[in-house]
Design an enzyme around this catalytic site. Structure first.
Site, PDB file in Angstrom:
ATOM      1  N   HIS A   1      -0.195  -5.374   9.469  1.00 25.89           N
ATOM      2  CA  HIS A   1       0.998  -4.978   9.219  1.00 25.89           C
ATOM      3  C   HIS A   1       1.831  -6.929   9.290  1.00 25.89           C
ATOM      4  CE1 HIS A   1       4.321  -2.162   9.669  1.00 25.89           C
ATOM      5  NE2 HIS A   1       3.465  -1.237  10.357  1.00 25.89           N
TER       6      HIS A   1
ATOM      7  N   ASP B   1       5.076  -3.572   5.667  1.00 24.09           N
ATOM      8  CA  ASP B   1       5.857  -2.630   6.137  1.00 24.09           C
ATOM      9  C   ASP B   1       5.093  -1.378   5.830  1.00 24.09           C
ATOM     10  OD1 ASP B   1       7.705  -4.225   7.651  1.00 24.09           O
ATOM     11  OD2 ASP B   1       8.649  -4.589   6.481  1.00 24.09           O
TER      12      ASP B   1
END
Length: 485
Positions: free
Chosen positions: A456, A460
């Site tokens: 992450h 995104d």
């Protein structure tokens, strides 16, 4: 005819096998003491945390000593063999082992260190000129191991070398142990030092079996076992003197007792890498079901043309590389020290392969530049090498993205752990007939579940979802892929 005294005894040490490997386990000796070896002839097969490797010797001559039994773990730089360079002609007159090993005596060169410095005019024996990873062959390494009397370890246990594990023992010759060093105790890794600290073991009272007295993990573990055995015997004597009556039954084993399997070799390397991935990478997973009917039909049509057969994993790899060209964030790594995301230019595609030795991830170099036929051939070559245990360290490292086809195990989905230091992994489940709405009607279609586990930090959910949706679109409509080529 040359004689043994005309040559020199050259010591060949375990070379640096690359990729940060610090040790290897002897699996199988390929030569015996007394054998004549040619330059660059493999002399031993070792197992590292990456792969099985045959180690070639850069010197030609007669093997005068071997160091370490099969199953012994040696650190990089430990002696493997000594070779009497220039003795090959002498060996031609008869088997070399008859001169030493045949009568039970130690080989003439095995127990004696060579002279400190050869005469200036004496030419140095030359190696092959081929350089192993991190190891030159053009000059002989200096010997630093000297023979001295054995001394007991802190445990006071008797037995194997007075409590010392001997990792380098020449066949038929004397054991060379290192002189003690001043300063900090030499230990092969911080993990070994921590193991000793956790068990209140004073490393200064141990004798290392590695080169120059280097303390190996095996030395610490043996000392701990010896101490435990000594403590058990003491407890038994105390119980016999004033405790349980003679002949009393031993206490039942603890319910937590069981079989212990060492985490070493490939299994240990996998454990370390997965643990590091879980510690360092904030991963997330998204998944989608896709209709793979058209992809399977396209593959059938391609293979009916009479050319080389195209594998399903090769088609999936082509889809991956096309998706990565549109979403390069996922073909990257994170430099934690510089706090930077490094987007990589090429795609080196790893793929998970299950073998008898455990899970390995071979890497297809420059997968983005290969067509389906080339990918099929490379997948087949690397898979065969993986099952035979012949993958090189270079073929197991350097990946930038991993394709995990866990559908071969008969499962639909998974949330895989990212192959550190990569940023993402695509998982592919089994392709099975399922009810599916196709063109407004219920039909039986070939359905597959796709999952993407991603770091992450590099992107995104929108980017990850876009990547996975593009992959699914290519699976459902292979023509989408053609439009991007």
């Amino acid at each position: 005819m040359a004689h043994a005294s005309d040559g020199r005894s050259m010591e060949f040490k375990l070379p640096d096998l690359g990729e940060g490997l610090t040790e290897a386990e002897i699996v199988r000796w390929l030569v015996e003491v007394g054998d004549v070896v040619a330059v660059d002839q493999p002399v031993v097969e070792v197992e590292t945390a990456k792969a099985m490797v045959e180690v070639p010797c850069p010197y030609g001559g007669v093997v005068t000593a071997r160091f370490g039994e099969e199953g012994t773990e040696l650190p990089v730089g430990a002696p493997l063999v000594t070779v009497g360079v220039g003795e090959g002609e002498a060996a031609a007159g008869g088997p070399a082992r008859e001169r030493g090993a045949g009568d039970g005596a130690a080989p003439a060169q095995a127990a004696e260190p060579p002279a400190a410095e050869p005469p200036a005019a004496e030419p140095k024996p030359e190696g092959s000129g081929n350089v192993l990873v991190g190891y030159g062959t053009s000059e002989a390494p200096a010997r630093r191991r000297r023979v001295r009397p054995d001394r007991p370890t802190a445990t006071g246990a008797s037995g194997r070398a007075n409590g010392r594990v001997r990792a380098a023992e020449p066949v038929g010759g004397a054991v060379g142990t290192a002189e003690p060093l001043d300063g900090p105790v030499p230990v092969i890794s911080p993990l070994v030092r921590r193991l000793a600290r956790q068990h209140d073991l004073d490393l200064r009272e141990l004798t290392g079996s590695g080169p120059d007295g280097l303390i190996l993990r095996a030395d610490v573990e043996y000392a701990l076992r010896a101490a435990a055995a000594q403590g058990g015997r003491t407890a038994d004597r105390e119980a016999g003197a004033g405790g349980a009556p003679a002949g009393a039954a031993a206490p039942a084993a603890s319910p937590s007792d069981g079989t212990r399997v060492p985490l070493k070799g490939v299994r240990g390397a996998v454990a370390d890498k997965l643990s590091r991935s879980r510690r360092e990478i904030p991963d997330a997973t998204c998944w989608v079901d896709a209709d793979a009917t058209e992809l399977m039909r396209a593959r059938t049509a391609m293979n009916a043309s009479g050319g080389p057969k195209i594998s399903l994993v090769a088609l999936l790899a082509r889809i991956c590389t096309a998706a990565l060209s549109r979403f390069p964030e996922l073909n990257s790594t994170v430099d934690t020290e510089a706090r930077e995301i490094v987007r990589l230019d090429g795609v080196h595609l790893g793929f998970a392969a299950q073998t008898d030795r455990g899970l390995v991830v071979p890497v297809v170099r420059d997968a983005h530049a290969r067509d389906a036929e080339s990918l099929t051939a490379e997948f087949a070559r690397l898979t065969e090498a993986a099952r035979a245990g012949r993958l090189t360290p270079g073929e197991l490292t350097g990946g930038t993205f991993t394709l995990n086809n866990y559908g071969v195990f008969g499962v639909d989905g998974s949330t895989p752990i990212i192959n550190h230091p990569e940023a993402a992994m695509l998982g592919v489940g089994r392709i099975v007939p399922k009810p599916w709405v196709h063109e407004g009607e219920l039909a039986v279609r070939q359905v597959v579940q796709l999952s993407l586990t991603f770091d992450h930090r590099v992107c995104d959910g929108g980017t990850a979802g876009g990547f996975l949706r593009y992959v699914a679109d290519c699976v459902e409509q292979p023509a989408v892929l053609l439009r991007t080529l």
